[in-house]
Design an enzyme around this catalytic site. Sequence first.
Site, mmCIF file in Angstrom:
data_model
loop_
_atom_site.group_PDB
_atom_site.id
_atom_site.type_symbol
_atom_site.label_atom_id
_atom_site.label_comp_id
_atom_site.label_asym_id
_atom_site.label_seq_id
_atom_site.Cartn_x
_atom_site.Cartn_y
_atom_site.Cartn_z
ATOM 1 C CB CYS A 120 45.785 38.423 36.830
ATOM 2 S SG CYS A 120 44.762 39.043 38.182
ATOM 3 C CB THR A 121 48.848 42.112 38.265
ATOM 4 O OG1 THR A 121 49.413 41.888 36.980
ATOM 5 C CG2 THR A 121 49.801 42.986 39.075
ATOM 6 N N GLY A 122 46.903 41.696 40.431
ATOM 7 C CA GLY A 122 46.325 42.049 41.720
ATOM 8 C C GLY A 122 45.175 41.176 42.163
ATOM 9 C CG ASN A 123 43.080 37.241 43.016
ATOM 10 O OD1 ASN A 123 42.787 36.849 44.138
ATOM 11 N ND2 ASN A 123 42.561 36.679 41.934
ATOM 12 C CB THR A 124 41.084 43.247 41.798
ATOM 13 O OG1 THR A 124 41.971 43.958 40.935
ATOM 14 C CG2 THR A 124 41.664 43.199 43.203
ATOM 15 C CB CYS A 125 40.708 42.970 36.706
ATOM 16 S SG CYS A 125 40.560 44.581 37.502
ATOM 17 N NE ARG A 126 44.968 41.163 33.801
ATOM 18 C CZ ARG A 126 46.257 41.452 33.624
ATOM 19 N NH1 ARG A 126 46.813 41.226 32.430
ATOM 20 N NH2 ARG A 126 46.979 41.927 34.619
ATOM 21 C CG ASP A 236 45.034 44.909 34.529
ATOM 22 O OD1 ASP A 236 43.804 44.804 34.672
ATOM 23 O OD2 ASP A 236 45.824 45.056 35.477
#
Length: 266
Positions: A120-126, A236
């Site tokens: 994903c983008t920041g590797n903290t959620c999805r 997101d």
Amino acid sequence: MLRAWPAPLVIELPAPAGVPATVNGFARFRCPEHPLFDLVIPAVAGLGPVLVADSRDATADATTQRLGETVGVVVNAGTRPVLAPTVVRAADAGWAVTEAGAFPPAEIERLAARIVLFVCTGNTCRSPLAEALAKKLLADRLGCTADELPARGFWVLSAGVAAYGGGAASEESVAVAAELGADLGGHSSRPVNPQLLMAADDVIAMTQGHLHALAARYPGIGPAARLLCGDEDLDDPIGADAEVYRACARTILLHLGRILPEWVGS
């Protein structure tokens, strides 16, 4: 072997009858880690198979005298630290360590597994949610714990195209994962890099934007990435309330249920 390079690792494979230099019918292979091979191998690759062996002689002249015309090139690599390689025998029934060495068996388990990378983008959620839920589903299917998955053939990871590294999963992701029986408490974000992509068997992204970022930054590296949700993006949930995260997790579970049979059968 490519995933482990330049580790002290030897792979034994069954050899056809008549192949010389076998050990009980197995030929041994090792990726050479000396920098000289970065020059030698490309120069001779078009000439056919290349056999490289450690002579264990004190000098190149000693090897040349002993082997004569059997070899084409003899190189003295100088004094180097001796690390006994771990020898792994691979056959149709699986693999096993036949000689213990410097390369740990637990690392071999991970590198021999199917590596699944969620992006994903920041590797903290999805992508962390997808990683944790995929581990939960695979562990349930295989009757093991998430920590035992590499030994059962699966190493599940996640990364971000804009991650800085070392960040925890969002509090909402951790809470929703726990509600579904998965653990994100120890997650540490990581950025996508060429090594991860080259090692992966499956690269699964959350949006078309992630696919484009991977293709632009790492063209031709690793397997072709695909979307988790088929042809659709997964929005997101960052900054949203817990119910939005729950909806995100339900969507992830839905599509993991579609993909999982590819890995473990129906």
